[in-house]
Design an enzyme around this catalytic site. Structure first.
Site, PDB file in Angstrom:
ATOM      1  N   TYR A 164      -2.574   3.712 -11.729  1.00 21.37           N
ATOM      2  CA  TYR A 164      -1.375   2.871 -12.117  1.00 21.37           C
ATOM      3  C   TYR A 164       0.122   3.660 -11.381  1.00 21.37           C
ATOM      4  O   TYR A 164       0.446   3.978  -9.849  1.00 21.37           O
ATOM      5  CB  TYR A 164      -1.182   1.593 -12.320  1.00 21.37           C
ATOM      6  N   LYS A 168       2.050   4.917  -7.812  1.00 18.06           N
ATOM      7  CA  LYS A 168       3.255   4.320  -7.591  1.00 18.06           C
ATOM      8  C   LYS A 168       4.440   5.424  -7.872  1.00 18.06           C
ATOM      9  O   LYS A 168       5.574   5.308  -6.931  1.00 18.06           O
ATOM     10  CB  LYS A 168       4.034   3.335  -8.745  1.00 18.06           C
TER      11      LYS A 168
HETATM   12  P1  NAI Z   1      -1.422  -9.592  -4.634  1.00 17.88           P
HETATM   13  O1  NAI Z   1      -2.679  -8.932  -5.838  1.00 17.88           O
HETATM   14  O2  NAI Z   1      -0.901 -10.656  -5.166  1.00 17.88           O
HETATM   15  O3  NAI Z   1      -1.421  -8.518  -3.669  1.00 17.88           O
HETATM   16  C1  NAI Z   1      -1.797  -7.528  -3.056  1.00 17.88           C
HETATM   17  C2  NAI Z   1      -2.588  -7.888  -2.225  1.00 17.88           C
HETATM   18  O4  NAI Z   1      -2.983  -6.278  -1.297  1.00 17.88           O
HETATM   19  C3  NAI Z   1      -3.487  -8.744  -2.278  1.00 17.88           C
HETATM   20  O5  NAI Z   1      -3.316  -9.455  -1.162  1.00 17.88           O
HETATM   21  C4  NAI Z   1      -4.953  -8.102  -1.863  1.00 17.88           C
HETATM   22  O6  NAI Z   1      -5.848  -8.534  -1.381  1.00 17.88           O
HETATM   23  C5  NAI Z   1      -4.684  -6.652  -1.257  1.00 17.88           C
HETATM   24  N1  NAI Z   1      -5.189  -5.445  -1.001  1.00 17.88           N
HETATM   25  C6  NAI Z   1      -5.804  -5.117  -2.316  1.00 17.88           C
HETATM   26  N2  NAI Z   1      -6.466  -3.637  -1.930  1.00 17.88           N
HETATM   27  C7  NAI Z   1      -5.690  -3.403  -0.490  1.00 17.88           C
HETATM   28  C8  NAI Z   1      -6.613  -3.360   0.671  1.00 17.88           C
HETATM   29  N3  NAI Z   1      -7.639  -1.659   0.207  1.00 17.88           N
HETATM   30  N4  NAI Z   1      -6.451  -3.027   1.718  1.00 17.88           N
HETATM   31  C9  NAI Z   1      -5.874  -4.249   2.538  1.00 17.88           C
HETATM   32  N5  NAI Z   1      -5.070  -5.011   1.764  1.00 17.88           N
HETATM   33  C10 NAI Z   1      -5.566  -4.483   0.082  1.00 17.88           C
HETATM   34  O7  NAI Z   1      -0.044  -8.420  -5.442  1.00 17.88           O
HETATM   35  P2  NAI Z   1       1.458  -8.337  -5.581  1.00 17.88           P
HETATM   36  O8  NAI Z   1       2.012  -8.673  -7.255  1.00 17.88           O
HETATM   37  O9  NAI Z   1       2.045  -8.786  -4.924  1.00 17.88           O
HETATM   38  O10 NAI Z   1       1.495  -6.989  -5.277  1.00 17.88           O
HETATM   39  C11 NAI Z   1       1.832  -6.312  -4.514  1.00 17.88           C
HETATM   40  C12 NAI Z   1       2.584  -4.569  -4.553  1.00 17.88           C
HETATM   41  O11 NAI Z   1       3.745  -4.627  -5.479  1.00 17.88           O
HETATM   42  C13 NAI Z   1       1.675  -3.782  -4.751  1.00 17.88           C
HETATM   43  O12 NAI Z   1       1.657  -2.793  -4.461  1.00 17.88           O
HETATM   44  C14 NAI Z   1       2.170  -3.947  -6.104  1.00 17.88           C
HETATM   45  O13 NAI Z   1       1.802  -2.461  -6.800  1.00 17.88           O
HETATM   46  C15 NAI Z   1       3.711  -4.172  -5.873  1.00 17.88           C
HETATM   47  N6  NAI Z   1       3.963  -4.110  -7.599  1.00 17.88           N
HETATM   48  C16 NAI Z   1       4.269  -5.726  -7.797  1.00 17.88           C
HETATM   49  C17 NAI Z   1       4.762  -6.516  -9.158  1.00 17.88           C
HETATM   50  C18 NAI Z   1       4.788  -7.359  -9.527  1.00 17.88           C
HETATM   51  O14 NAI Z   1       6.008  -7.699 -10.553  1.00 17.88           O
HETATM   52  N7  NAI Z   1       4.123  -8.375  -8.976  1.00 17.88           N
HETATM   53  C19 NAI Z   1       5.631  -4.506  -9.806  1.00 17.88           C
HETATM   54  C20 NAI Z   1       5.492  -3.784  -9.558  1.00 17.88           C
HETATM   55  C21 NAI Z   1       5.031  -2.836  -8.246  1.00 17.88           C
END
Ligand code: NAI
Length: 287
Positions: A164, A168
């Protein structure tokens, strides 16, 4: 007031967590939003229409405009089909928020090539695929806004997240070059490392910390970065819990050797080489 009104913005992975908040805020500001989500589990397995459809329904119920897309960003075809959804529904594409993500955490000795690759495919290739599919349209119209979802796990490292973290920080590398290549076409490319309570962080951060990190606190920064008013490109911002903090690479004062130094000479100068007290923002010496 231009903002994002009537701008067509794709938010990938917008079926839940942060992406849902980004999509809802952008739509409430008048953007025409493509809510993309594969609809799978946190590790990227499975798929379904329900997540994206639910967010589109929420946006429409609040008076906004949105369409759903269920393609995986991890493939070229999926990304092309996603951009086509925007063009078919709204006739243009002005912004991409590369937010989709999965987790396959494991300590490095246990990390399989499959787990390493799956994470690169969604985060790094996903952002490449979607941005690449939109880029020609951005250039032609002389306007585009791109946001990469980076992470403090990439910027600083985090135990169990070698796959990851690599993906990132790879996104920051991608941003750096796209920021340069986009300059003359008014294409701005920036990165946000969010901190928010979502399914991704539910069992990673302590509950009392997550309470202070509602995902809606990140969305206004995304709203600015995809708006016409955003004049910056190549920025990294760590955003969450009411805090917005810029992060930048700094370079120490160069230590110069008039001829190839011996290993001992490198060691003798090590404290000067590693000293960051006169550090300045880093610039590409070849650029
Ligand atoms: P989340 O798991 O709720 O959202 C990620 C979404 O991406 C999910 O709804 C999933 O179904 C979708 N997804 C996964 N693979 C996919 C694909 N191949 N094509 C289309 N959609 C796909 O997680 P969150 O926390 O909302 O994360 C959003 C972004 O923020 C991610 O890139 C994560 O790495 C990043 N992030 C989040 C942090 C946090 O504190 N929540 C910290 C640092 C980064």
């Amino acid at each position: 007031m231009p903002g994002v009104a009537d701008r067509v913005v794709i938010v990938t992975g917008a079926g839940g967590g942060l992406g849902r908040e980004y999509a809802r805020l952008l739509a409430s500001e008048g953007a025409l939003v493509v809510v993309n989500d594969l609809g799978g589990a946190r590790d990227g397995t499975g798929e379904g229409h329900n997540m994206a459809d639910t967010v589109v329904a929420e946006i429409r119920a609040a008076g906004g405009t949105a369409v759903a897309n269920y393609d995986s960003v991890a493939t070229t075809e999926g990304a092309q089909s996603l951009v086509k959804t925007a063009l078919d529904a709204f006739g243009a594409i002005h912004g991409v928020v590369n937010n989709a993500g999965i987790l396959r955490d494991m300590s490095f000795p246990k990390m399989t090539p499959e787990a390493f690759e799956a994470v690169q495919r969604v985060h790094l290739f996903g952002a490449f695929n979607v941005t690449h599919a939109a880029w020609g349209h951005f250039r032609e119209q002389g306007y585009g806004r791109v946001v990469m979802a980076t992470s403090t796990s990439g910027l600083y490292g985090n135990f169990g997240q070698a796959n990851y973290g690599a993906a990132k920080l790879g996104l920051v590398g991608l941003m750096n070059t796209l920021a340069l290549e986009g300059r003359k076409y008014d294409i701005k490319v920036n990165s946000v490392a969010p901190m928010a309570a979502t399914r991704m962080t539910a069992d990673i951060a302590p509950a009392e910390m997550l309470e202070k990190l509602p995902p809606e606190q990140v969305a206004p920064v995304i709203g600015h970065l995809v708006s016409e008013e955003c004049e910056d490109t190549g920025l990294i911002l760590v955003v969450g819990g009411g805090s917005v903090q810029r992060v930048q690479l700094f370079a120490g004062k160069p230590v110069l050797f008039s001829q190839v130094p011996s290993i001992d000479e490198v060691r003798e100068n090590w404290s000067r080489i590693t000293d960051m007290s006169d550090a300045q923002p880093g610039v590409n010496p070849a650029g």
